[in-house]
Scaffold this motif. Structure first.
Motif, PDB file in Angstrom:
ATOM      1  N   THR A   1       0.816  -1.224   0.000  1.00 26.85           N
ATOM      2  CA  THR A   1       0.000   0.000   0.000  1.00 26.85           C
ATOM      3  C   THR A   1       0.847   1.270   0.000  1.00 26.85           C
ATOM      4  O   THR A   1       0.307   2.375  -0.031  1.00 26.85           O
ATOM      5  CB  THR A   1      -0.927   0.031   1.235  1.00 26.85           C
ATOM      6  N   ALA A   2       2.165   1.119   0.047  1.00 25.79           N
ATOM      7  CA  ALA A   2       3.063   2.279   0.173  1.00 25.79           C
ATOM      8  C   ALA A   2       2.871   3.298  -0.937  1.00 25.79           C
ATOM      9  O   ALA A   2       2.828   4.510  -0.687  1.00 25.79           O
ATOM     10  CB  ALA A   2       4.518   1.802   0.218  1.00 25.79           C
ATOM     11  N   ASN A   3       2.770   2.836  -2.175  1.00 23.55           N
ATOM     12  CA  ASN A   3       2.591   3.776  -3.289  1.00 23.55           C
ATOM     13  C   ASN A   3       1.319   4.596  -3.126  1.00 23.55           C
ATOM     14  O   ASN A   3       1.287   5.800  -3.412  1.00 23.55           O
ATOM     15  CB  ASN A   3       2.543   3.024  -4.618  1.00 23.55           C
ATOM     16  N   LEU A   4       0.264   3.935  -2.690  1.00 22.20           N
ATOM     17  CA  LEU A   4      -1.005   4.627  -2.485  1.00 22.20           C
ATOM     18  C   LEU A   4      -0.908   5.617  -1.330  1.00 22.20           C
ATOM     19  O   LEU A   4      -1.459   6.721  -1.398  1.00 22.20           O
ATOM     20  CB  LEU A   4      -2.107   3.598  -2.197  1.00 22.20           C
ATOM     21  N   GLU A   5      -0.172   5.258  -0.292  1.00 21.72           N
ATOM     22  CA  GLU A   5      -0.055   6.099   0.900  1.00 21.72           C
ATOM     23  C   GLU A   5       0.708   7.387   0.631  1.00 21.72           C
ATOM     24  O   GLU A   5       0.298   8.464   1.071  1.00 21.72           O
ATOM     25  CB  GLU A   5       0.635   5.314   2.031  1.00 21.72           C
TER      26      GLU A   5
ATOM     27  N   MET B   1       2.804  -4.096 -12.747  1.00 20.24           N
ATOM     28  CA  MET B   1       1.394  -4.393 -12.555  1.00 20.24           C
ATOM     29  C   MET B   1       0.659  -3.102 -12.203  1.00 20.24           C
ATOM     30  O   MET B   1       1.284  -2.104 -11.831  1.00 20.24           O
ATOM     31  CB  MET B   1       1.216  -5.406 -11.420  1.00 20.24           C
ATOM     32  N   GLY B   2      -0.662  -3.132 -12.292  1.00 26.42           N
ATOM     33  CA  GLY B   2      -1.442  -1.959 -11.928  1.00 26.42           C
ATOM     34  C   GLY B   2      -2.927  -2.223 -12.041  1.00 26.42           C
ATOM     35  O   GLY B   2      -3.360  -3.313 -12.415  1.00 26.42           O
ATOM     36  N   ARG B   3      -3.682  -1.188 -11.734  1.00 24.75           N
ATOM     37  CA  ARG B   3      -5.147  -1.289 -11.799  1.00 24.75           C
ATOM     38  C   ARG B   3      -5.708  -0.717 -13.089  1.00 24.75           C
ATOM     39  O   ARG B   3      -6.880  -0.915 -13.401  1.00 24.75           O
ATOM     40  CB  ARG B   3      -5.753  -0.541 -10.595  1.00 24.75           C
TER      41      ARG B   3
ATOM     42  N   GLY C   1      10.886 -10.022 -12.018  1.00 18.84           N
ATOM     43  CA  GLY C   1      11.043  -8.708 -11.413  1.00 18.84           C
ATOM     44  C   GLY C   1      10.445  -7.573 -12.209  1.00 18.84           C
ATOM     45  O   GLY C   1      10.173  -6.500 -11.657  1.00 18.84           O
ATOM     46  N   ALA C   2      10.214  -7.777 -13.505  1.00 12.02           N
ATOM     47  CA  ALA C   2       9.623  -6.722 -14.339  1.00 12.02           C
ATOM     48  C   ALA C   2       8.248  -6.316 -13.836  1.00 12.02           C
ATOM     49  O   ALA C   2       7.818  -5.179 -14.024  1.00 12.02           O
ATOM     50  CB  ALA C   2       9.535  -7.186 -15.788  1.00 12.02           C
ATOM     51  N   ALA C   3       7.541  -7.228 -13.181  1.00 12.51           N
ATOM     52  CA  ALA C   3       6.157  -6.978 -12.759  1.00 12.51           C
ATOM     53  C   ALA C   3       6.039  -6.092 -11.524  1.00 12.51           C
ATOM     54  O   ALA C   3       4.945  -5.602 -11.222  1.00 12.51           O
ATOM     55  CB  ALA C   3       5.466  -8.316 -12.473  1.00 12.51           C
ATOM     56  N   MET C   4       7.137  -5.845 -10.832  1.00  9.49           N
ATOM     57  CA  MET C   4       7.055  -5.186  -9.525  1.00  9.49           C
ATOM     58  C   MET C   4       6.644  -3.722  -9.644  1.00  9.49           C
ATOM     59  O   MET C   4       7.101  -2.985 -10.512  1.00  9.49           O
ATOM     60  CB  MET C   4       8.388  -5.306  -8.803  1.00  9.49           C
ATOM     61  N   VAL C   5       5.795  -3.303  -8.711  1.00  6.91           N
ATOM     62  CA  VAL C   5       5.229  -1.955  -8.715  1.00  6.91           C
ATOM     63  C   VAL C   5       6.000  -1.033  -7.783  1.00  6.91           C
ATOM     64  O   VAL C   5       6.073   0.179  -7.984  1.00  6.91           O
ATOM     65  CB  VAL C   5       3.737  -2.002  -8.313  1.00  6.91           C
ATOM     66  N   SER C   6       6.559  -1.592  -6.729  1.00  4.46           N
ATOM     67  CA  SER C   6       7.451  -0.882  -5.814  1.00  4.46           C
ATOM     68  C   SER C   6       8.521  -1.880  -5.397  1.00  4.46           C
ATOM     69  O   SER C   6       8.463  -3.056  -5.773  1.00  4.46           O
ATOM     70  CB  SER C   6       6.691  -0.341  -4.601  1.00  4.46           C
ATOM     71  N   SER C   7       9.487  -1.439  -4.609  1.00  6.96           N
ATOM     72  CA  SER C   7      10.641  -2.311  -4.350  1.00  6.96           C
ATOM     73  C   SER C   7      10.750  -2.817  -2.925  1.00  6.96           C
ATOM     74  O   SER C   7      11.581  -3.684  -2.655  1.00  6.96           O
ATOM     75  CB  SER C   7      11.940  -1.575  -4.721  1.00  6.96           C
ATOM     76  N   SER C   8       9.957  -2.276  -1.988  1.00  5.88           N
ATOM     77  CA  SER C   8      10.129  -2.603  -0.568  1.00  5.88           C
ATOM     78  C   SER C   8      11.607  -2.422  -0.206  1.00  5.88           C
ATOM     79  O   SER C   8      12.365  -1.809  -0.955  1.00  5.88           O
ATOM     80  CB  SER C   8       9.658  -4.031  -0.277  1.00  5.88           C
TER      81      SER C   8
ATOM     82  N   VAL D   1       2.260   3.920  -8.888  1.00  3.29           N
ATOM     83  CA  VAL D   1       0.837   3.576  -8.931  1.00  3.29           C
ATOM     84  C   VAL D   1       0.544   2.530  -7.856  1.00  3.29           C
ATOM     85  O   VAL D   1       1.448   1.879  -7.334  1.00  3.29           O
ATOM     86  CB  VAL D   1       0.421   3.034 -10.316  1.00  3.29           C
ATOM     87  N   ASP D   2      -0.720   2.378  -7.544  1.00  6.24           N
ATOM     88  CA  ASP D   2      -1.131   1.433  -6.503  1.00  6.24           C
ATOM     89  C   ASP D   2      -0.979  -0.006  -6.991  1.00  6.24           C
ATOM     90  O   ASP D   2      -1.299  -0.329  -8.139  1.00  6.24           O
ATOM     91  CB  ASP D   2      -2.590   1.713  -6.125  1.00  6.24           C
TER      92      ASP D   2
END
Length: 572
Positions: free
Chosen positions: A137-141, A511-513, A537-544, A146-147
């Protein structure tokens, strides 16, 4: 005409998996076990378990240069050498010569590759952590990127599923920031690490030191021994290849599981460079490859395609997969393909020495360290100079004979002294999260490689957010070691390293909505090409800030389950 039809039939499978690394191995295992006839394509040569680990059982004195990097090797494996990698004579057979597969750097990028069957599953650091709820949820926060289209609860059962099979050694620590998993028994901390743990947790509320969670079997279970895997022998020579199968790799785990089904075909030395998209059918129908030795082109066909060539190569394939429907690359309606490159920045931390405990030592060479989970910007620990956070990896130990390289002396007395353990030392280094940024990207260059295919141009760097984070990584490390009673504390903050140093490249086909801002949907399907899945790894939206490979495994198993169900419903 009949001959052509028969030839195409021989090249047709239920599914094609491009890539044989961590995620590709999982895709092959899951799809074959669910009844599909699968083709795995690997661009590099074959590499057989055990017999192709030529240095696994050698002693240091059996290497002419004691495993060091020769000058010629530093030139030919230049990205490995520049990033601090190990193209030494004991392990370079596991890595790719950079001069053979060049790339362009608009901004410096360290791209470490292992083009052979099994890929980097044979050389990874094996640290395997679940992402926590806030990682999704970090991107959204905070508004960066993107979320995520999924949440922790969507992946939790799949984390459990892959953990049981892979064999993750760990302790259930009960921390929300680092969710517990399905573990085999944890490895043990040594005296210096226990000292650090006690001091840090006593003086800092909300900070914890735990044993690392590696994909190394401490005590083999039946699910592992059935595949010929055994318990760790505590040699810590993992990067040479593990002939015991204790550490998770394609060769030791997913490949034999898939082969047992009798439904897997593996073809090596085939460079996949394009997904064939049929505009009339509005779906992908196959993959084009070129033989890396003969340079002969070939096409293979399938109902579903999993792209698991690793972050950069997966995006590279998609960029070349143009059609009337996708003139700018497969799934690239959003112009996000190749963008949002992420990695973990490291090289900031501290080390210290410990007096006493000279009567204590440890047994074996543990291929694992300790982990200090994220505490910055978590709970009550609020920071103003950066968002997100970082964790620490490290270890304690007693100084050994290697210390003699920097000590004066010679003769029998000097050498005899080197046989005695030295002082206790402890070292931690931070792994920091990198924010998604569309300006961090890769492109297809005009220049071609020796196969006539476009090479990659990198244009990526660390963002401003890393500056404050790295200072905290260094200062917090020193503060914790001081409070825990360590002496002669030395700090470091090496800002010379480039993206790629963490070898955790992520992004490029996120990935995304919304198809307007992403490349993949919640099940890792390419928008507009629903029978193509990307789960590396290409699919990752954020990296943590934790290692991502366990998440790749879980995403792959989840997507494969969905793909087979959709195939049976005739939706693909």
């Amino acid at each position: 005409m009949n001959l052509n039809l028969d030839a195409k039939k021989d090249m047709t499978y239920d599914a094609i998996v491009v890539g044989s690394g961590i995620s590709g191995g999982w895709a092959a295992k899951e799809l074959t076990q669910k009844g599909l006839k699968v083709l795995m394509l690997e661009r590099g040569p074959d590499l057989k378990h055990v017999e192709d680990y030529p240095t696994a059982m050698k002693d240091p004195w059996e290497f002419p240069h004691r495993g060091k990097i020769e000058l010629w090797a530093a030139e030919e494996y230049w990205a490995n050498a520049r990033s601090g990698g190990k193209p030494g004579e004991d392990q370079r057979h596991m890595f790719t010569r950079d001069v053979d597969v060049p790339y362009i750097e608009k901004r410096p990028y360290d791209w470490i590759r292992a083009y052979h069957l099994g890929g980097r599953s044979l050389v990874w650091g094996r640290q395997s952590y679940r992402w926590n709820e806030r990682d999704f949820t970090a991107n959204l926060e905070d508004g960066h990127g993107v979320d995520w289209p999924i949440r922790y609860k969507d992946l939790a059962p799949w984390y459990s599923y892959v953990e049981r099979f892979a064999g993750i050694s760990g302790n259930k620590d009960g921390l929300a920031v680092l969710p517990d998993g399905e573990f085999v028994p944890p490895m043990q901390m040594n005296s210096a690490e226990l000292k650090a743990k006690a001091g840090i947790e006593q003086h800092f509320k909300g900070r914890h030191l735990v044993i690392g969670r590696p994909a190394i079997i401490s005590v083999a279970q039946k699910i592992h021994t059935d595949l010929g895997r055994a318990s760790c022998q505590f040699r810590n020579l993992c990067v040479r290849g593990c002939p015991f199968g204790a550490y998770f790799s394609t060769q030791s785990a997913t490949l034999p599981a898939a082969m047992k089904t009798g439904r897997l075909t593996v073809i090596t030395d085939k460079i996949a460079y394009q997904v064939i998209f049929d505009d009339q059918q509005n779906k992908a129908v196959g993959v084009r490859v070129i033989d890396q030795n003969t340079k002969q082109h070939q096409e293979y066909y399938a109902k579903i395609i999993f792209l698991n060539a690793s972050t950069m190569n997966t995006a590279w394939i998609m960029m070349q997969s143009t059609s009337k429907r996708f003139p700018n690359g497969l799934g690239n309606d959003s112009d996000q393909l190749g963008r949002n490159l992420m990695d973990h920045h490291l090289g900031a931390g501290a080390s210290g020495e410990l007096d006493g405990m000279q009567d204590l030592y440890y047994y074996g060479r543990r291929g694992n360290g300790i982990y200090i989970p994220r505490f910055a910007n978590w709970a009550d620990d609020k920071r103003t100079d950066f968002v997100r956070g970082f964790g620490y990896q490290g270890r304690g130990g007693r100084q050994d004979w290697v210390a003699g390289a920097s000590q004066p002396g010679f003769g029998p007395a000097f050498k005899d002294n080197l046989t005695k353990p030295g002082r206790w030392e402890f070292n931690i280094g931070g792994f920091g999260e990198t924010l998604p940024d569309p300006s961090n990207r890769m492109r297809l260059a005009d220049k071609k490689d020796k196969w006539g295919l476009p090479i990659i141009e990198f244009d990526a760097a660390w963002g401003d957010n890393t500056v404050g984070m790295r200072k905290a990584m260094m200062n917090d490390a020193a503060e914790m070691l001081d409070a825990a009673g360590f002496k002669n504390i030395k700090t470091r903050n090496d800002n010379t390293k480039n993206q790629g140093i963490g070898i955790h490249e992520m992004g490029a086909a996120r990935m995304g909505r919304d198809p307007k801002t992403s490349v993949l949907n919640a099940y890792n399907q390419v928008w507009g090409a629903k029978n193509v899945f990307v789960t590396d790894g290409a699919a990752m939206v954020s990296s943590s800030c934790v290692n991502p490979s366990l998440t790749y495994m879980a995403l792959t198993a989840r997507a494969a389950d969905y793909a087979v169900k959709e195939l049976k419903r005739m939706n693909l």
